[in-house]
Write a protein that holds these residues in place. Structure first.
Motif, mmCIF file in Angstrom:
data_model
loop_
_atom_site.group_PDB
_atom_site.id
_atom_site.type_symbol
_atom_site.label_atom_id
_atom_site.label_comp_id
_atom_site.label_asym_id
_atom_site.label_seq_id
_atom_site.Cartn_x
_atom_site.Cartn_y
_atom_site.Cartn_z
ATOM 1 N N GLY A 103 0.830 -1.203 -0.129
ATOM 2 C CA GLY A 103 -0.180 -0.078 0.091
ATOM 3 C C GLY A 103 0.724 1.329 -0.030
ATOM 4 N N PRO A 104 0.271 2.551 0.370
ATOM 5 C CA PRO A 104 1.002 3.833 0.429
ATOM 6 C C PRO A 104 2.319 3.749 0.980
ATOM 7 N N VAL A 105 2.416 2.895 2.010
ATOM 8 C CA VAL A 105 3.906 2.918 2.655
ATOM 9 C C VAL A 105 5.125 2.576 1.923
ATOM 10 N N GLY A 106 4.753 1.800 0.677
ATOM 11 C CA GLY A 106 5.509 1.169 -0.233
ATOM 12 C C GLY A 106 6.064 2.489 -1.139
ATOM 13 N N LEU A 107 5.251 3.478 -1.009
ATOM 14 C CA LEU A 107 5.730 4.711 -1.875
ATOM 15 C C LEU A 107 6.225 5.747 -1.135
ATOM 16 N N LEU A 108 5.418 6.116 0.130
ATOM 17 C CA LEU A 108 5.881 7.366 1.007
ATOM 18 C C LEU A 108 7.208 7.307 1.420
ATOM 19 N N LEU A 109 7.574 6.406 2.177
ATOM 20 C CA LEU A 109 8.828 6.284 2.742
ATOM 21 C C LEU A 109 10.179 6.030 1.957
ATOM 22 N N PRO A 110 10.037 5.494 0.870
ATOM 23 C CA PRO A 110 11.107 5.562 -0.111
ATOM 24 C C PRO A 110 11.218 6.720 -0.906
#
Length: 370
Positions: A103-110
């Protein structure tokens, strides 16, 4: 009726080998020194949490792989003198897969790692060179169809998955209780345990890497610090905490530790203080016999309970600890004599021998009662 199929073995070697290759690919992309890449890969593949998660089915392993690929490809493109466009496209494609994995954590943190790294380098204008006019559509092409299909099939998918599951678990201001609430210092213990046995060298590796940060022309050390630091700070501030959440920071931590061992292997650690940072961690393994005695004295891990509940004998349970203890003591002796590569090989052999002894001595007793 036919008998049920036997359970899978406790350890599957192919999973561990595959994870080692994952680490090696990411390492060589982030740091061009092949010895540092090699040490980092071995460290990553032989850390406790990575080994354990190769035997389980969780989304975090897929997220960890694609986040590593995305950040490694970004840095390869950032440090390349020419032909960087393909690396940025691969990074965006990996981010699309990371979104599918978690989900979004796969985009926001990197993306946060990349942004803060460029901000620290005062090079935010580099964002304009990252081929985002092609990369963003590519990432969306990978991720959007799945979420569109799920939203079509389930009318409450957006609310449940994006708002309640992510915002509810990670935000202190959400209207729901976090699923896995833990104290703020939880991840310090999770990192120390999950990165074992190499975690005892982590303080020295961080200290030494910070000393050498100015030696990198393209900021490789700073990139690794931002990578590991952002994940640790973000998830520490979240309400919900699980040890697997910080798995994507392990490649960065492994490379920092690998860089220390690369210096030790060449015996170019310049100061007595730096050598002490590498030598004293070996003393931590002298506590293994004490820990074993304490555990055997507890009711839940007493010899009788181990045999009755888990089918494990005391000699069998002690054999992995013997391998872990013996090889690390030998590694300390090699280090004392100035043989850095032999010391590293002994530490790597300690976790390998512990796994093999666990499979041979503990696994057969565990499999019938799993």
């Amino acid at each position: 009726p036919p008998p049920p199929p036997p359970p899978p073995p406790v350890f599957q070697a192919d999973d561990g080998i595959r994870d080692c290759l994952r680490g090696l690919v990411g390492s060589e992309m982030c740091i061009r020194d092949r010895w540092t890449a090699f040490f980092g890969a071995v460290i990553l593949a032989s850390s406790v949490e990575v080994i354990v998660l190769t035997q389980t089915i969780v989304h975090d392993t897929s997220l960890y792989f694609f986040v590593t690929a995305a950040l490694a490809c970004f840095y390869r493109g950032y440090s390349a003198s020419e032909g960087s466009g393909k690396w940025f496209l691969l990074s965006c494609a990996s981010l699309g897969m990371a979104i599918l994995a978690k989900g979004p954590v796969g985009l926001l943190l990197p993306a946060g790692v990349i942004f803060f790294f460029l901000a620290f380098r005062r090079d935010l204008k580099f964002i304009g060179k990252m081929q985002l006019h092609w990369g963003v559509p590519l990432g969306l092409l990978i991720a959007v169809p799945w979420f569109t299909a799920m939203t079509t099939l389930h009318s409450d998918y957006v609310e449940e998955f994006f708002i309640r599951l992510h915002f509810g678990n990670f935000s202190a201001f959400a209207d729901r209780k976090a699923t896995h609430s833990q104290p703020w210092f939880y991840y310090l213990g999770a990192l120390f345990g999950g990165f074992a046995p190499w975690s005892v060298w982590l303080p020295g590796a961080v200290w030494r890497a910070w000393q050498r940060r100015s030696e990198d022309e393209r900021g490789a050390t700073i990139f690794l610090f931002v990578w590991a630091g952002l994940y640790l700070v973000f998830f520490t501030s979240c309400e919900s905490k699980l040890s697997t959440y910080i798995l994507p920071m392990f490649p960065a931590v492994a490379l920092l530790t690998g860089r220390l061992w690369e210096e030790v292997a060449r015996w170019e650690v310049p100061s007595a203080a730096a050598r002490r940072w590498t030598l004293w961690p070996f003393a931590a393994f002298l506590a293994i016999p004490i820990v074993a005695i304490v555990l055997l004295g507890r009711p839940e891990t007493s010899p009788q309970n181990l045999d009755y509940t888990y089918g494990v004998t005391v000699p069998g349970a002690l054999m992995p600890l013997v391998g872990l203890f013996g090889f690390n003591v030998l590694g300390g002796i090699f280090f004392w004599k100035g043989r850095g590569r032999a010391a590293f090989a002994c530490v790597a052999a300690s976790i390998t021998s512990a796994i093999l002894l666990f499979v041979l001595c503990v696994g057969p007793g565990l499999n019938p009662v799993r």
